[in-house]
Design a protein around this motif. Structure first.
Motif, PDB file in Angstrom:
ATOM      1  N   ASP A  62       4.961  -5.738   0.425  1.00 35.70           N
ATOM      2  CA  ASP A  62       6.168  -4.909   0.586  1.00 35.70           C
ATOM      3  C   ASP A  62       5.904  -3.430   0.328  1.00 35.70           C
ATOM      4  O   ASP A  62       6.827  -2.619   0.397  1.00 35.70           O
ATOM      5  CB  ASP A  62       7.270  -5.390  -0.369  1.00 35.70           C
ATOM      6  N   THR A  63       4.668  -3.072  -0.008  1.00 35.15           N
ATOM      7  CA  THR A  63       4.335  -1.681  -0.319  1.00 35.15           C
ATOM      8  C   THR A  63       3.646  -1.028   0.867  1.00 35.15           C
ATOM      9  O   THR A  63       2.694  -1.579   1.433  1.00 35.15           O
ATOM     10  CB  THR A  63       3.413  -1.611  -1.550  1.00 35.15           C
ATOM     11  N   HIS A  88       5.473   6.843  -0.763  1.00 36.76           N
ATOM     12  CA  HIS A  88       5.244   5.505  -1.338  1.00 36.76           C
ATOM     13  C   HIS A  88       6.535   4.731  -1.128  1.00 36.76           C
ATOM     14  O   HIS A  88       7.581   5.094  -1.680  1.00 36.76           O
ATOM     15  CB  HIS A  88       4.901   5.630  -2.819  1.00 36.76           C
ATOM     16  N   THR A 106       8.760   0.981  -0.787  1.00 33.78           N
ATOM     17  CA  THR A 106       8.924  -0.448  -1.031  1.00 33.78           C
ATOM     18  C   THR A 106       9.894  -0.949   0.028  1.00 33.78           C
ATOM     19  O   THR A 106      11.001  -0.417   0.159  1.00 33.78           O
ATOM     20  CB  THR A 106       9.482  -0.731  -2.439  1.00 33.78           C
ATOM     21  N   GLU A 139      11.863   4.735  -1.775  1.00 34.94           N
ATOM     22  CA  GLU A 139      10.821   5.649  -1.324  1.00 34.94           C
ATOM     23  C   GLU A 139      10.721   6.809  -2.307  1.00 34.94           C
ATOM     24  O   GLU A 139      11.732   7.351  -2.756  1.00 34.94           O
ATOM     25  CB  GLU A 139      11.139   6.184   0.077  1.00 34.94           C
TER      26      GLU A 139
END
Length: 124
Positions: free
Chosen positions: A75-76, A100, A102, A111
């Motif tokens: 999920d990343t 970054h 999720t 984010e």
């Protein structure tokens, strides 16, 4: 967990400078965005779209580049972006950041952007 195809479709939309539409299409209704460690994050897809449209409204031109590879692990997702803005007042900015994210399924849920705040200074 997003598929590589979904993430690539998101990246393509952002690279075509459809930033606000990418948020509307690829972000969860309860998504949040946070700049560096600034608190609190912006909350809600509608708020995120409105904020992006306000930024774009100030810009004369925007060039968006994804520096590959896009990193996907479950999920990343981590994306390295370069944005070049020329604003209507004639000022320019080049912003290089890491996003970054999720994801929940095929939508960005959380984010955070990481960048050097010195980049926010106006270029000559």
């Amino acid at each position: 967990m997003p598929s590589r195809e979904t993430v690539e479709a998101f990246v393509a939309m952002v690279e075509s400078n459809q930033h606000d539409q990418a948020i509307a299409q690829f972000y969860a209704e309860d998504a949040t965005m946070q700049e560096n460690l600034n608190a609190p994050p912006r909350q809600g897809r509608d708020t995120l779209v409105a904020h992006e449209r306000a930024v774009l409204a100030r810009a004369k031109t925007v060039e968006t580049e994804c520096v590959r590879p896009v990193l996907i692990d479950g999920d990343t997702v981590v994306i390295h972006w370069i944005f070049r803005f020329e604003f209507k007042d004639g000022s320019k900015r080049r912003i290089e950041e890491l996003a970054h994210q999720t994801w929940k399924g095929d939508k960005v849920w959380r984010e955070r952007f990481y960048y050097d705040p010195a980049q926010m200074k106006v270029e000559a």
